[in-house]
Design a protein around this motif. Structure first.
Motif, short mmCIF file in Angstrom:
data_model
loop_
_atom_site.label_atom_id
_atom_site.label_comp_id
_atom_site.label_asym_id
_atom_site.label_seq_id
_atom_site.Cartn_x
_atom_site.Cartn_y
_atom_site.Cartn_z
N ALA B 190 31.63 1.71 96.11
CA ALA B 190 30.78 2.80 96.34
C ALA B 190 30.78 3.36 97.66
N LEU B 191 30.95 2.36 98.67
CA LEU B 191 31.15 2.96 99.88
C LEU B 191 32.32 3.38 100.28
N GLY B 192 33.33 3.34 99.42
CA GLY B 192 34.59 4.09 99.51
C GLY B 192 34.26 5.62 98.96
N ASN B 193 33.49 5.62 98.00
CA ASN B 193 33.27 6.97 97.74
C ASN B 193 32.46 7.91 98.51
N GLU B 194 31.51 7.31 99.43
CA GLU B 194 30.78 7.61 100.45
C GLU B 194 31.68 8.33 101.56
N PHE B 195 32.60 7.30 101.74
CA PHE B 195 33.77 7.35 102.85
C PHE B 195 34.54 8.99 102.51
N LYS B 196 34.91 8.79 101.23
CA LYS B 196 35.81 9.97 100.89
C LYS B 196 35.12 11.13 100.98
N ALA B 197 33.80 11.28 100.60
CA ALA B 197 33.23 12.68 100.74
C ALA B 197 33.26 13.20 102.45
N LYS B 198 33.46 12.22 103.30
CA LYS B 198 33.27 12.71 104.78
C LYS B 198 34.30 12.37 105.41
N ALA B 199 35.37 11.73 104.68
CA ALA B 199 36.60 11.20 105.65
C ALA B 199 37.44 12.26 106.14
N PRO B 200 38.11 12.01 107.30
CA PRO B 200 39.09 12.73 107.89
C PRO B 200 40.14 13.17 107.05
N ALA B 201 40.96 14.10 107.04
CA ALA B 201 41.99 14.60 106.04
C ALA B 201 43.00 13.52 106.19
N GLY B 202 43.56 13.25 105.12
CA GLY B 202 44.70 12.33 105.26
C GLY B 202 44.46 10.89 105.09
N THR B 203 43.31 10.43 105.04
CA THR B 203 42.90 9.05 105.25
C THR B 203 42.24 8.53 103.84
N ALA B 204 42.79 7.67 103.27
CA ALA B 204 42.00 6.91 101.85
C ALA B 204 41.23 5.83 102.66
N TRP B 205 40.26 5.46 101.47
CA TRP B 205 39.48 4.26 101.83
C TRP B 205 40.33 2.75 101.75
N MET B 206 41.19 2.81 101.10
CA MET B 206 41.87 1.34 101.08
C MET B 206 43.45 2.04 100.83
N ASP B 207 44.28 1.02 101.26
CA ASP B 207 45.72 1.27 101.18
C ASP B 207 46.29 1.21 99.62
N SER B 208 45.99 0.32 98.67
CA SER B 208 46.81 0.39 97.47
C SER B 208 45.78 -0.32 96.30
N ALA B 209 45.84 0.20 95.25
CA ALA B 209 45.04 -0.54 94.12
C ALA B 209 45.62 -2.09 93.94
N GLY B 210 47.02 -2.29 93.87
CA GLY B 210 47.33 -3.30 93.95
C GLY B 210 46.81 -4.44 94.88
N GLY B 211 46.86 -3.89 96.25
CA GLY B 211 46.27 -4.89 97.04
C GLY B 211 44.83 -5.11 97.00
N PHE B 212 44.33 -4.00 96.52
CA PHE B 212 42.67 -4.47 96.20
C PHE B 212 42.49 -5.43 94.98
N TYR B 213 43.26 -5.20 93.98
CA TYR B 213 43.13 -6.02 92.73
C TYR B 213 43.56 -7.58 93.33
N ASN B 214 44.45 -7.58 94.11
CA ASN B 214 44.89 -9.12 94.62
C ASN B 214 43.81 -9.56 95.28
N ALA B 215 43.01 -8.83 95.97
CA ALA B 215 42.07 -9.52 96.89
C ALA B 215 40.91 -9.94 95.74
N MET B 216 40.80 -9.22 94.90
CA MET B 216 39.50 -9.62 93.95
C MET B 216 39.90 -10.85 93.10
N VAL B 217 41.18 -10.82 92.48
CA VAL B 217 41.45 -12.16 91.98
C VAL B 217 41.74 -13.42 92.86
#
Lengths: 327, 434
Positions: B190-217
């Motif tokens: 949710a914070l990521g969505n908030e970030f995305k709305a106002k983020a500087p151009a060319g910046t994503a909330w996180m690096d990769s879905a694979g990394g995010f997945y790995n953190a969760m498991v």
């Protein structure tokens, strides 16, 4: 017409002067004769011994391994043709086969056409010809690893030079690495860059062996440069072109280093295996999954494929030459 | 196989030469059996950054133990290091006296290679075995009780984030306040969505879905295997949930689509700001410093995982191959290298988090000026205390790699999450058999 010459059999020596009477062939002359017969075999032996050790033996041993389940450090387990059944029912294998084919076409065709054009240009009397010729062979002397690393940076999505150039003409950034065709094109560009100069030099050598008289005659007949190229250069180069096509085909079916390093050292060949060639697929089986039996099966299938391709190439070429002779 | 410590840039030369290395494993180079008390040369072969050489521990050991010389070599990519080591182990020649073992390989070592490694209970390293946090040494112990490795570091996790980018998007930049906004992984998205709305151009909330997945498991106890050693990744709801959450984040455009440790853009992203957050195990602290450079000092910060969850990603062991001629001396060396004092030193300099209880206590107060004086000692200590004891299996790496690949196909190639999930399952079953 037969030519009868009084000469010794190949490799045989005439009796040494003063070495016993010719009527009574002594042990010495028999030794000489034996030496003469066996010497050629001894001379070629080093190559064939090395070939036996490093060519034939691995080939046969690989076939043996391909009939086993074999994990490094554990015992081999006989599985018969299971590895081959697994391979031929595996969609990833067909994917790799297809990608090898598409990357092969994408890299070989432009490469040979470019090489032909370059060779033609360098065949003219240019200032600094030697410089251009040396410059052309430089990529060939570069290591695959170094070249691929640099190209991987150039094809970067966020900070790559190629996307920057595309940006200048208003094209949006391309995700070269992750796209299907884009990744294949990027890899093909690396291969083209490395091998064009090599092929151009071979073409150039072929062109220089074509008689100048033919060109002069063509000029007298009013042929344009293009017509000269089509009707004098190309036919004269036919054997050379066949050679480069065969060598490039073999090279293309073994492409490995470029996709491996382009993929950051991973053997997947991209998220949807979009640039996983057969070579990479084999490496993945052997060294990522430790399935040496399966890797050996892939190796043998590749070997048969390459032999088949080369055979097809030469057949086609011979047929064309035959037709040409008739016309 | 993807491994946390591989460096794609340096993999290059190795990648091609590995074929040569693999075949060139003939005899020679074997250390002479050392006469007791005489000079010994100990060969140490590791991968990535263990930090020993960087902190000067080998020199220190040589100075304290006259007669011992250490020959150290390191391979950047663990995925190159391990296959080469396997060839050498199976031929019995060319192995070093001390070899590093990544945590993802330890289950394989324990189950399939116990006769290739030395049982440390019979060496001078035996006394060290009791020093560890409860799960570290059991993971390196065989059914018969043989201990095949001494733990080096563990990988407790936090969230590393770019204070400047979060500030620019109007999100809290203080670790405490940020942690207060994240009580679950859903909050993080949710914070990521908030970030995305106002983020500087060319910046994503996180690096990769694979990394995010790995953190969760990595916060789960049961991941790919169950207690009985069966592969259960397809039926484990924790895996499926993590996969779906990560895939959704990828589809929502919250990821920079940069494959970890592989895409050159990922390395560059630490300095260029292609992504604002990344789930980071402690050893990534050193990695970020290396990639973001001096210019990145003060931009990065660390906070705990959502909800203060504990997790573990990575870590390693030191083992002694059975063919080593210098087992006594090698055991003394690894006991010293993994002793609390040395572990604390390595953490303070490089970021690899200690695995001995004493060292964990010793680093509890460590802060890192590079990361805005974030209390990294406290954050990672808490994460390690809250971390479950993970069930490891011999093919963890294969499954993890297939999942990361499938998620990349979702975020970068537009494959539907359901198709990607099926593809990952097929790939794993095809390779390791269900």
């Amino acid at each position: 017409m037969t030519l009868s010459l009084q000469r010794p059999a190949p490799g045989e020596r005439s009796a040494p002067p003063g070495g016993g009477s010719p009527r009574r062939p002594g042990w010495r002359s028999r030794l000489y004769r034996w030496e003469g017969r066996s010497a050629p075999y001894v001379y070629v032996a080093p190559f064939f011994l090395l070939f036996l050790a490093f060519g034939l033996f691995p080939l046969i041993y690989t076939a043996w391994i391909s009939l086993h389940q074999y994990r490094l450090g554990s015992r081999m387990k006989w599985v018969g043709l299971d590895n081959f059944i697994w391979l031929f029912t595996n969609e990833k294998f067909y994917n790799a086969l297809f990608k090898t084919f598409t990357i092969g076409i994408l890299s070989t065709v432009p490469q040979l056409l470019l090489a032909l054009g370059l060779a033609h240009l360098l065949n003219y009397k240019l200032r600094g010809r030697t410089f251009f010729r040396v410059a052309m062979i430089m990529p060939y002397a570069t290591s695959v690893a170094a070249a691929t690393l640099v190209f991987a940076q150039l094809f970067g999505r966020d900070a790559g030079a190629i996307n920057w150039l595309l940006g200048l003409v208003g094209i949006d950034a391309v995700d070269w690495r992750n796209g299907d065709w884009t990744a294949q094109i990027a890899i093909s560009v690396i291969i083209i860059w490395r091998w064009t100069g090599y092929n151009a030099l071979i073409y150039l050598a072929g062109m220089q062996s074509i008689s100048k008289d033919l060109y002069e005659a063509a000029t007298l007949d009013g042929a344009t440069k293009w017509q000269q190229f089509r009707h004098v250069t190309l036919p004269g180069l036919r054997p050379t072109i066949l050679f480069t096509v065969v060598v490039s085909t073999i090279g293309a079916s073994q492409v490995f280093g470029e996709p491996l390093i382009f993929g950051g050292g991973k053997s997947d060949g991209g998220a949807v295996n979009q640039y996983q060639t057969l070579g990479l697929f084999m490496y993945q089986q052997g060294w990522t999954y430790n399935a040496l039996g399966r890797a050996a099966a892939v190796a043998w299938v590749m070997f048969v494929l390459i032999i088949g391709l080369v055979w097809l190439n030469t057949r086609l070429a011979r047929r064309r030459q035959g037709k040409l002779g008739q016309s | 196989m993807q491994t946390p410590r591989s460096n794609p840039v340096a993999l290059a030369a190795l990648a091609l030469s590995s074929a040569l290395v693999l075949t060139a494993c003939g005899g020679g180079g074997e250390a002479e059996p050392a006469a007791s008390g005489g000079p010994v040369e100990l060969k140490v072969s590791l991968f990535g950054t263990f930090g020993y050489d960087e902190v000067g521990l080998f020199k220190e050991y040589e100075a304290a133990n006259p007669g011992v010389k250490i020959a150290y070599e390191s391979t950047q990519g663990e995925d190159k290091y391990w296959p080469a080591l396997q060839t050498r182990l199976s031929s019995g020649s060319g192995v070093a006296d001390v070899q590093g073992i990544e945590v993802a390989r330890i289950a394989d070592v324990v189950q399939n290679q116990q006769d290739l490694w030395t049982d440390l209970r019979e060496t001078p390293a035996a006394d060290s075995i009791a020093n560890y946090i409860p799960w570290k040494e059991p993971a390196a112990t065989t059914e018969d009780g043989a201990v095949l490795g001494l733990g080096t570091d563990i990988g407790p996790m936090g969230i590393c984030y770019r204070s400047d980018l979060l500030g620019a998007a109007g999100l809290p930049t203080d670790p405490q306040q940020l942690a207060a906004r994240m009580s679950s992984w859903d909050d993080y998205v949710a914070l990521g969505n908030e970030f995305k709305a106002k983020a500087p151009a060319g910046t994503a909330w996180m690096d990769s879905a694979g990394g995010f997945y790995n953190a969760m498991v990595s916060t789960e106890e049961k991941i790919y295997y169950d207690e009985g050693g069966n592969l259960v990744f397809e039926t484990n709801p924790a895996v499926k949930n993590a996969f779906d959450t990560a895939a959704a984040a990828g589809q929502a455009g919250l990821t920079a689509k940069l494959e970890q440790f592989v895409d050159p853009g990922w390395d560059a992203g630490f300095s260029s700001g292609s992504f604002a957050t990344i789930a980071c195990p402690s050893w990534m602290i050193g990695y970020i410093k290396g990639k973001a450079g001096d210019a990145g000092s003060g931009k990065w910060n660390v906070t705990s995982l959502p909800g203060g969850a504990g997790g573990n990603w990575g870590g390693a062991y030191l083992g002694i191959p059975a063919v080593s001629q210098n087992k006594e001396e090698a055991a003394k060396l690894i006991a010293w290298l993994t002793a609390p004092e040395q572990q604390a030193k390595v953490f303070n300099e490089v970021g690899n988090f200690p695995s001995t209880t004493e060292a964990i206590d010793a680093v509890a107060g460590t802060t890192d000026p590079y990361f805005n004086n974030a209390p990294i000692g406290e954050i990672f200590s808490k994460s390690s205390q809250a971390a479950p004891v993970q069930i490891l299996g011999p093919n963890d790496g294969v499954v993890k790699n297939a999942m990361a690949q499938a998620l990349l196909s979702v975020e970068a190639n537009g494959v539907s999450p359901a198709d990607a999930w099926t593809a990952a399952g097929t790939q794993v079953n095809n390779q390791v058999g269900a």
